[in-house]
Design an enzyme around this catalytic site. Structure first.
Site, PDB file in Angstrom:
ATOM      1  N   LEU A  67      -2.126   6.649   4.760  1.00  0.00           N
ATOM      2  CA  LEU A  67      -1.200   5.982   5.677  1.00  0.00           C
ATOM      3  C   LEU A  67      -1.743   4.679   6.249  1.00  0.00           C
ATOM      4  CD1 LEU A  67      -0.566   9.204   5.827  1.00  0.00           C
ATOM      5  CD2 LEU A  67       0.644   8.612   7.906  1.00  0.00           C
ATOM      6  N   ASP A 101      -9.687   6.370  10.746  1.00  0.00           N
ATOM      7  CA  ASP A 101      -8.914   5.212  11.218  1.00  0.00           C
ATOM      8  C   ASP A 101      -9.940   4.218  11.750  1.00  0.00           C
ATOM      9  OD1 ASP A 101      -6.974   3.487  12.758  1.00  0.00           O
ATOM     10  OD2 ASP A 101      -5.593   5.102  12.260  1.00  0.00           O
ATOM     11  N   TYR A 155       4.256  -8.128   3.189  1.00  0.00           N
ATOM     12  CA  TYR A 155       4.165  -6.670   3.368  1.00  0.00           C
ATOM     13  C   TYR A 155       4.817  -5.961   2.181  1.00  0.00           C
ATOM     14  CZ  TYR A 155       4.963  -2.136   5.767  1.00  0.00           C
ATOM     15  OH  TYR A 155       5.005  -0.808   6.123  1.00  0.00           O
TER      16      TYR A 155
END
Ligand SMILES: NC(=O)c1ccc[n+]([C@@H]2O[C@H](COP(=O)([O-])OP(=O)(O)OC[C@H]3O[C@@H](n4cnc5c(N)ncnc54)[C@H](O)[C@@H]3O)[C@@H](O)[C@H]2O)c1
Length: 329
Positions: A82, A36, A155
């Protein structure tokens, strides 16, 4: 490369879904290689996994091909992808990053996965259906998007392009991939900028919750505790290869009901503050009246259904927030 079935990779591990997924995969005995952009030492979402001997964290950005190449484990069974910019406000604030992270980042990962035969589980969104008025949405239903001068569609558009890349590569080479489309996932640790988390954060801090545009829009709230089993099933089931699958709770609640449930479960007598999104955001914002998943594909292919009611999930989220004062700060 031989598959080491105990090794898995996660991008975006510090987020709501990534952190819960990492916990479950560690509990199942996997070696979790995760990344991340956040500093793990200061990220509370990683408190329960940070020191686990099977948790291997690297800080970096999925847009950086050199970083991704170094992070990548060709022997892993699955890459759970993700990492994304999530949230209406965020993509209106920084649309280029949103699109770059989705498209460049996902492309980098697809190339490596396809080259090494590593399966990808891609996390997409109910937003890909846009404002298609014919709910519930089945996985092969049309996408109905608004004009490109309305920022919220960036998005949906960028996740849609990602899905095209995944399907295209799967059709070309048989590379194993699966796509899940989430419907308003919420629960402990969620950044307090979404409907449930924002209301919980405000109410427990003694601040009245906001209600957008009268609150008659509905959402299908899907509790994080339900979602993780569906994600793992989709990443491992043969029947899910080459498929997009809705992961959502089909029960609709109006936003007014959701805010009322938060107030009741928190034992609060605050009164919601009405917000006119036209005045707050202008023409670049557009809401969607209803977003309802068809859930039979998840049931048939994965044996998965959401079982936690909105009231129970909200109560769980409030109980967790009360036990974690850092979250309310
Ligand atoms: N929560 C929902 O309701 C929902 C709904 C639809 C889709 N999704 C999708 O599920 C996934 C996870 O969502 P979430 O709710 O956990 O969101 P989240 O915002 O909590 O987590 C996303 C994580 O991605 C990380 N990230 C952002 N840019 C990055 C980059 N360039 N490189 C590496 N990491 C980066 C963030 O730091 C964050 O920790 C996302 O792909 C999202 O689009 C979530």
């Amino acid at each position: 490369m031989t598959t080491n079935s105990s090794a898995v990779m996660i991008t975006g591990v510090a987020g709501l879904i990534g952190s819960h997924l990492a916990e479950t995969l560690l509990a199942q005995g996997h070696q979790v290689f995760a990344m991340d952009v956040v500093d793990p030492a200061t990220c509370h979402n990683l408190d329960l996994v940070r020191d686990h001997p099977a948790f291997h964290y690297t800080k970096g950005d999925i847009r950086d091909p050199a970083f991704i190449k170094a992070f990548f484990r060709p022997d892993a069974a699955v890459l759970y992808h993700l990492a994304s910019v999530v949230g209406v406000n965020r993509y209106m604030e920084d649309p280029l990053s949103l699109i770059d992270i989705a498209i460049i980042g996902t492309r980098n990962l697809i190339e490596l996965c396809e080259r090494h035969g590593v399966r990808m589980l891609f996390t997409s969104t109910s937003e890909v259906y846009g404002r298609n008025p014919a709910v519930p949405w089945r996985e092969d239903d049309d996408r109905v998007l608004g004009a490109t001068n309305v920022d919220r569609w960036s998005y949906s558009a960028s996740k849609g392009v990602c899905e095209h890349m995944l399907f295209g590569m799967h059709h070309k080479s048989g590379w194993p991939m699966s796509i899940v489309r989430f419907f308003n996932v919420y629960g402990p640790r969620q950044n307090p900028i979404y409907v449930v988390s924002k209301a919980v954060h405000r109410v427990l801090n003694g601040v009245a919750p906001e209600l957008y545009d009268g609150g008659q829009q509905t959402r299908c709230l899907t509790y994080i505790g339900d979602v993780i089993g569906g994600v793992i099933a989709a990443a491992n089931s043969d029947a899910a290869i080459g498929q997009a699958i809705n992961l959502g709770n089909p029960v609709e609640n109006t936003m007014a009901e959701v805010v009322q449930m938060v107030l009741e479960e928190a034992g609060s007598s605050l009164t919601p503050i009405p917000v006119d999104t036209g005045k707050r955001y202008g023409d670049v914002y557009e809401d969607i009246g209803r977003r309802v998943p068809a859930v039979d594909k998840a049931a048939q292919l994965l044996g998965w259904r959401a079982t936690t009611s909105a009231r129970q999930g909200i109560a769980n989220t409030i109980a967790w927030a009360r036990e974690n004062p850092w979250y309310l700060a």
